[in-house]
Motif scaffolding. Structure first.
Motif, short mmCIF file in Angstrom:
data_model
loop_
_atom_site.label_atom_id
_atom_site.label_comp_id
_atom_site.label_asym_id
_atom_site.label_seq_id
_atom_site.Cartn_x
_atom_site.Cartn_y
_atom_site.Cartn_z
N GLN A 165 19.49 18.37 -4.18
CA GLN A 165 18.67 18.03 -3.02
C GLN A 165 17.58 17.04 -3.40
O GLN A 165 16.95 17.15 -4.44
N LEU A 166 17.38 16.03 -2.55
CA LEU A 166 16.32 15.04 -2.74
C LEU A 166 15.35 15.10 -1.58
O LEU A 166 15.76 15.25 -0.44
N VAL A 167 14.08 14.94 -1.86
CA VAL A 167 13.04 14.84 -0.84
C VAL A 167 12.26 13.58 -1.15
O VAL A 167 11.82 13.39 -2.28
N LYS A 168 12.10 12.68 -0.15
CA LYS A 168 11.47 11.39 -0.40
C LYS A 168 10.35 11.10 0.60
O LYS A 168 10.52 10.32 1.52
N PRO A 169 9.21 11.74 0.45
CA PRO A 169 8.08 11.40 1.34
C PRO A 169 7.45 10.06 0.94
O PRO A 169 7.39 9.71 -0.23
N ILE A 170 7.01 9.32 1.93
CA ILE A 170 6.33 8.04 1.70
C ILE A 170 4.87 8.21 2.12
O ILE A 170 4.58 8.77 3.16
N SER A 171 3.96 7.73 1.29
CA SER A 171 2.55 7.83 1.61
C SER A 171 1.83 6.54 1.25
O SER A 171 2.34 5.73 0.47
N PHE A 172 0.67 6.35 1.83
CA PHE A 172 -0.17 5.25 1.42
C PHE A 172 -0.78 5.60 0.08
O PHE A 172 -1.10 6.75 -0.20
N LYS A 173 -0.96 4.63 -0.79
CA LYS A 173 -1.44 4.86 -2.15
C LYS A 173 -2.80 5.56 -2.17
O LYS A 173 -3.12 6.25 -3.11
N ARG A 174 -3.60 5.35 -1.14
CA ARG A 174 -4.93 5.97 -1.11
C ARG A 174 -4.87 7.44 -0.75
O ARG A 174 -5.85 8.14 -0.76
N LYS A 218 0.80 -1.22 0.00
CA LYS A 218 0.00 0.00 0.00
C LYS A 218 0.84 1.27 0.00
O LYS A 218 0.30 2.36 -0.03
N LEU A 219 2.16 1.15 0.05
CA LEU A 219 3.03 2.32 0.12
C LEU A 219 3.45 2.80 -1.26
O LEU A 219 3.62 2.03 -2.19
N LYS A 220 3.64 4.10 -1.33
CA LYS A 220 4.19 4.71 -2.54
C LYS A 220 5.22 5.74 -2.07
O LYS A 220 4.97 6.50 -1.15
N CYS A 221 6.38 5.72 -2.68
CA CYS A 221 7.42 6.68 -2.34
C CYS A 221 7.61 7.65 -3.50
O CYS A 221 7.88 7.23 -4.62
N TRP A 222 7.45 8.92 -3.19
CA TRP A 222 7.65 9.98 -4.19
C TRP A 222 9.04 10.55 -3.99
O TRP A 222 9.43 10.88 -2.87
#
Length: 66
Positions: A56-65, A44-48
């Motif tokens: 610079q990199l930013v990597k937030p992780i969120s649930f697909k929903r 269910k995870l998605k990493c943007w």
């Protein structure tokens, strides 16, 4: 004005140094805490990944929903 135009305007105003964005799979994430999650949550995870000019990199992780 549609949602894409609103998003583009926001990016231009507040993140003008953004180069590009992509998503990566959970298997590509090297964080040990993420690797320890049960498989049902990993699906269910998605990493943007936001790549900014200057490296610079930013990597937030969120649930697909959301």
């Amino acid at each position: 004005m549609n949602i894409l135009n609103v998003f583009r305007n926001y990016i231009e105003e507040y993140h003008s140094d953004l180069a590009f964005v992509r998503t990566i799979s959970v298997q590509e994430i090297s964080n040990e805490e993420v690797k320890e999650l049960p498989e049902e949550y990993k699906l269910k995870l998605k990493c943007w990944v936001f790549f900014y000019y200057g490296g610079q990199l930013v990597k937030p992780i969120s649930f697909k929903r959301g």
